[in-house]
Design a protein around this motif. Structure first.
Motif, PDB file in Angstrom:
ATOM      1  N   LEU A  45       0.824  -1.212   0.000  1.00 18.37           N
ATOM      2  CA  LEU A  45       0.000   0.000   0.000  1.00 18.37           C
ATOM      3  C   LEU A  45       0.857   1.260   0.000  1.00 18.37           C
ATOM      4  N   VAL A  46       1.956   1.218   0.736  1.00 18.40           N
ATOM      5  CA  VAL A  46       2.858   2.375   0.784  1.00 18.40           C
ATOM      6  C   VAL A  46       3.361   2.713  -0.615  1.00 18.40           C
ATOM      7  N   TRP A  47       3.812   1.713  -1.353  1.00 13.67           N
ATOM      8  CA  TRP A  47       4.398   1.972  -2.664  1.00 13.67           C
ATOM      9  C   TRP A  47       3.337   2.242  -3.721  1.00 13.67           C
ATOM     10  N   LEU A  48       2.162   1.697  -3.567  1.00 13.40           N
ATOM     11  CA  LEU A  48       1.080   2.043  -4.490  1.00 13.40           C
ATOM     12  C   LEU A  48       0.696   3.511  -4.335  1.00 13.40           C
ATOM     13  N   CYS A  49       0.588   3.956  -3.094  1.00 15.70           N
ATOM     14  CA  CYS A  49       0.261   5.365  -2.856  1.00 15.70           C
ATOM     15  C   CYS A  49       1.375   6.277  -3.356  1.00 15.70           C
ATOM     16  N   GLY A  50       2.626   5.905  -3.066  1.00 20.69           N
ATOM     17  CA  GLY A  50       3.748   6.722  -3.512  1.00 20.69           C
ATOM     18  C   GLY A  50       3.837   6.811  -5.029  1.00 20.69           C
ATOM     19  N   ALA A  51       3.655   5.666  -5.717  1.00 17.04           N
ATOM     20  CA  ALA A  51       3.708   5.673  -7.178  1.00 17.04           C
ATOM     21  C   ALA A  51       2.562   6.472  -7.776  1.00 17.04           C
ATOM     22  N   THR A  52       1.376   6.376  -7.176  1.00 15.61           N
ATOM     23  CA  THR A  52       0.235   7.147  -7.683  1.00 15.61           C
ATOM     24  C   THR A  52       0.469   8.644  -7.558  1.00 15.61           C
ATOM     25  N   LEU A  53       0.964   9.068  -6.406  1.00 17.22           N
ATOM     26  CA  LEU A  53       1.239  10.489  -6.219  1.00 17.22           C
ATOM     27  C   LEU A  53       2.354  10.973  -7.150  1.00 17.22           C
ATOM     28  N   GLY A  54       3.339  10.112  -7.411  1.00 22.05           N
ATOM     29  CA  GLY A  54       4.413  10.496  -8.314  1.00 22.05           C
ATOM     30  C   GLY A  54       3.984  10.601  -9.768  1.00 22.05           C
ATOM     31  N   LEU A  55       2.940   9.870 -10.146  1.00 21.60           N
ATOM     32  CA  LEU A  55       2.459   9.899 -11.530  1.00 21.60           C
ATOM     33  C   LEU A  55       1.508  11.058 -11.813  1.00 21.60           C
ATOM     34  N   LEU A  56       1.010  11.711 -10.776  1.00 21.11           N
ATOM     35  CA  LEU A  56       0.041  12.786 -10.993  1.00 21.11           C
ATOM     36  C   LEU A  56       0.563  13.907 -11.902  1.00 21.11           C
ATOM     37  N   PRO A  57       1.810  14.400 -11.731  1.00 20.02           N
ATOM     38  CA  PRO A  57       2.279  15.434 -12.671  1.00 20.02           C
ATOM     39  C   PRO A  57       2.318  14.964 -14.113  1.00 20.02           C
ATOM     40  N   ALA A  58       2.714  13.710 -14.342  1.00 18.69           N
ATOM     41  CA  ALA A  58       2.760  13.193 -15.712  1.00 18.69           C
ATOM     42  C   ALA A  58       1.367  12.972 -16.293  1.00 18.69           C
ATOM     43  N   LEU A  59       0.376  12.782 -15.435  1.00 17.18           N
ATOM     44  CA  LEU A  59      -0.997  12.553 -15.905  1.00 17.18           C
ATOM     45  C   LEU A  59      -1.760  13.851 -16.128  1.00 17.18           C
ATOM     46  N   GLY A  60      -1.113  14.978 -15.965  1.00 16.91           N
ATOM     47  CA  GLY A  60      -1.754  16.248 -16.263  1.00 16.91           C
ATOM     48  C   GLY A  60      -1.799  17.231 -15.117  1.00 16.91           C
ATOM     49  N   TRP A  61      -1.468  16.792 -13.907  1.00 16.27           N
ATOM     50  CA  TRP A  61      -1.464  17.697 -12.759  1.00 16.27           C
ATOM     51  C   TRP A  61      -0.148  18.467 -12.729  1.00 16.27           C
ATOM     52  N   ASN A  62       0.087  19.281 -13.729  1.00 17.08           N
ATOM     53  CA  ASN A  62       1.288  20.099 -13.787  1.00 17.08           C
ATOM     54  C   ASN A  62       0.939  21.454 -14.378  1.00 17.08           C
ATOM     55  N   CYS A  63       1.858  22.390 -14.233  1.00 19.05           N
ATOM     56  CA  CYS A  63       1.628  23.760 -14.693  1.00 19.05           C
ATOM     57  C   CYS A  63       2.621  24.157 -15.768  1.00 19.05           C
ATOM     58  N   LEU A  64       3.068  23.193 -16.576  1.00 20.16           N
ATOM     59  CA  LEU A  64       4.028  23.500 -17.621  1.00 20.16           C
ATOM     60  C   LEU A  64       3.448  24.449 -18.664  1.00 20.16           C
ATOM     61  N   ARG A  65       2.139  24.392 -18.862  1.00 18.51           N
ATOM     62  CA  ARG A  65       1.496  25.263 -19.854  1.00 18.51           C
ATOM     63  C   ARG A  65       0.607  26.324 -19.216  1.00 18.51           C
ATOM     64  N   ASP A  66       0.613  26.393 -17.898  1.00 21.26           N
ATOM     65  CA  ASP A  66      -0.198  27.390 -17.197  1.00 21.26           C
ATOM     66  C   ASP A  66       0.595  27.868 -15.990  1.00 21.26           C
ATOM     67  N   ALA A  67       1.417  28.880 -16.191  1.00 18.68           N
ATOM     68  CA  ALA A  67       2.286  29.357 -15.117  1.00 18.68           C
ATOM     69  C   ALA A  67       1.501  29.913 -13.941  1.00 18.68           C
ATOM     70  N   ALA A  68       0.294  30.393 -14.193  1.00 20.54           N
ATOM     71  CA  ALA A  68      -0.500  30.967 -13.110  1.00 20.54           C
ATOM     72  C   ALA A  68      -0.945  29.915 -12.105  1.00 20.54           C
ATOM     73  N   ALA A  69      -0.992  28.639 -12.504  1.00 22.10           N
ATOM     74  CA  ALA A  69      -1.448  27.565 -11.616  1.00 22.10           C
ATOM     75  C   ALA A  69      -0.311  26.917 -10.839  1.00 22.10           C
ATOM     76  N   CYS A  70       0.922  27.408 -11.003  1.00 24.35           N
ATOM     77  CA  CYS A  70       2.076  26.780 -10.369  1.00 24.35           C
ATOM     78  C   CYS A  70       2.088  27.031  -8.868  1.00 24.35           C
ATOM     79  N   SER A  71       2.665  26.078  -8.166  1.00 24.03           N
ATOM     80  CA  SER A  71       2.927  26.245  -6.740  1.00 24.03           C
ATOM     81  C   SER A  71       4.364  26.714  -6.575  1.00 24.03           C
ATOM     82  N   VAL A  72       4.863  26.701  -5.340  1.00 24.40           N
ATOM     83  CA  VAL A  72       6.251  27.093  -5.112  1.00 24.40           C
ATOM     84  C   VAL A  72       7.218  26.040  -5.632  1.00 24.40           C
ATOM     85  N   CYS A  73       6.719  24.856  -5.945  1.00 24.13           N
ATOM     86  CA  CYS A  73       7.543  23.772  -6.483  1.00 24.13           C
ATOM     87  C   CYS A  73       7.089  23.489  -7.914  1.00 24.13           C
TER      88      CYS A  73
END
Length: 390
Positions: free
Chosen positions: A223-251
């Motif tokens: 369960l630990v690694w399933l949760c970790g892998a899921t959270l790590g895949l979120l940016p690649a699945l579209g949860w990123n701000c590469l095309r929308d700088a206004a939506a970026c966080s401090v990271c």
């Protein structure tokens, strides 16, 4: 005679191009190390591609007065951040005309990642080559070591992607960020799993060493690694701000919503760990009071264990709480130094984890002494076991 002259000219131009390539590579390497050269006879900003050095003065004068489309393209396609126009050599070789200055914060994170990788590689080597270290607690320690090892490698990869690879490539950026999120998430969740295992080892002391406990441990690790892998895949699945700088966080390129969700999840994990450690201390104190014969010895041991567990929880909170809080309240307009100052202690938590959860364990200490010296100190072999040793 004509063939000889042609061969000489072709050979000279090939040597000139080869020497220019070596010069550009050396210039890029020196600029990454923070060095600047005041005079470079092969500087691409002085000569054009394939020019003869003896005719540089005349050609430079003619190129200045020329208004050809190629010269106009060279002057208009320059990158303002580089300080000069892009030359044909830059476009041909794919090298930047000038490299960005190396940040001391990034160097500190890279050094921290190297230390993390070395420590946890040692822990994994001890666990792998010691057949007796197969109990549930050592499986969880191994899971934590793998997560921290990946976190250390992720910090090194992030430095390489920032300064040695084209950071504008989206797959490179998403790979680096995804690895860091997955590794640090698995690290925090592994610490939570270790806390749950400590609680169960005291609450169900009579049935702890059974096959059921081993199965439950493997389920927790999965369960630990399933949760970790899921959270790590979120940016690649579209949860990123590469095309929308206004939506970026401090990271960057993590979105603000994703960063806030991760921070809130960490706060919940920290609250659960605090509750479990309070229960562990309560159970340990109750056991000490129930055994009157060994009351004095157990009181001293239990007091030491409670102090150790409190120090562990405080160290974990001191490392991660500033970064989690900062991700919630800050926005990209804040200075980058604030983000680094909050992220560096969080990375240092992975430096402390091997010391807290592995190197303090008597069984791992015995394996290290056997591997290094071939013997075990008598003080270590006679040391009593407490709940804080796990």
């Amino acid at each position: 005679m004509i063939l000889t002259v042609l061969k000489f000219n072709v050979g000279y131009r090939i040597w000139h191009v080869f020497a220019m390539i070596l010069s550009l590579a050396a210039t890029a390497a020196m600029s990454h190390g923070g060095l600047n050269s005041s005079l470079d006879p092969f500087d691409s900003s002085t000569w054009g591609f394939g020019e003869d050095p003896s005719s540089n003065a005349s050609l430079s004068a003619s190129s200045t007065s020329s208004s050809s489309p190629s010269s106009s393209l060279s002057s208009s396609s320059g990158d303002p951040s580089l300080g000069r126009p892009l030359t044909p050599e830059d476009l041909l070789l794919g090298l930047p005309a000038a490299s960005q200055e190396v940040s001391p914060w990034d160097v500190a994170l890279c050094v921290t990642g190297t230390l993390i990788s070395c420590e946890n590689a040692l822990v994994l080597a001890v666990l792998f080559y010691t057949p007796t270290l197969r109990a549930p607690m050592f499986i969880l320690i191994g899971s934590l070591a793998v997560a921290d090892l990946l976190a250390g490698l992720g910090l090194i990869l992030n430095f390489v992607c920032t300064y040695l690879v084209d950071a504008s490539l989206e797959p490179v950026t998403l790979l680096s960020v995804g690895l860091l999120i997955a590794a640090f998430s698995a690290s925090v969740l592994s610490i939570l799993a270790i806390t749950v295992d400590r609680y169960l080892s005291l609450y169900n002391a009579l049935t702890y060493h059974t096959e059921r406990t081993l199965t439950f441990t493997y389920v927790m690790v999965l369960l630990v690694w399933l949760c970790g892998a899921t959270l790590g895949l979120l940016p690649a699945l579209g949860w990123n701000c590469l095309r929308d700088a206004a939506a970026c966080s401090v990271c960057r390129p993590v979105t603000r919503g994703n960063a806030v969700a991760l921070a809130v999840a960490f706060l919940l994990v920290f609250a659960l760990m605090t509750q479990l450690y309070l229960q562990i201390c309560r159970i340990a104190l109750r056991h000490a009071q129930q055994i009157a014969v060994q009351h004095q010895f157990l009181a001293i041991s239990t007091t030491k264990g409670v102090s150790t567990l409190s120090a562990i929880l405080c160290a974990f909170g001191a490392c991660w709480l500033p970064f989690a809080t900062y991700c919630i309240v800050a926005d990209p307009s804040y200075p980058a130094a604030y983000t680094y100052a909050a992220a560096l202690p969080a990375a240092c938590c992975s430096v402390l984890n091997p010391v807290i959860y592995a190197f303090r364990n008597p069984d791992i200490q015995k394996s290290l002494w056997m591997a290094c010296c071939g013997c075990v100190p008598s003080s270590l072999s006679l040391r009593p076991r407490t709940s804080s040793d796990v």
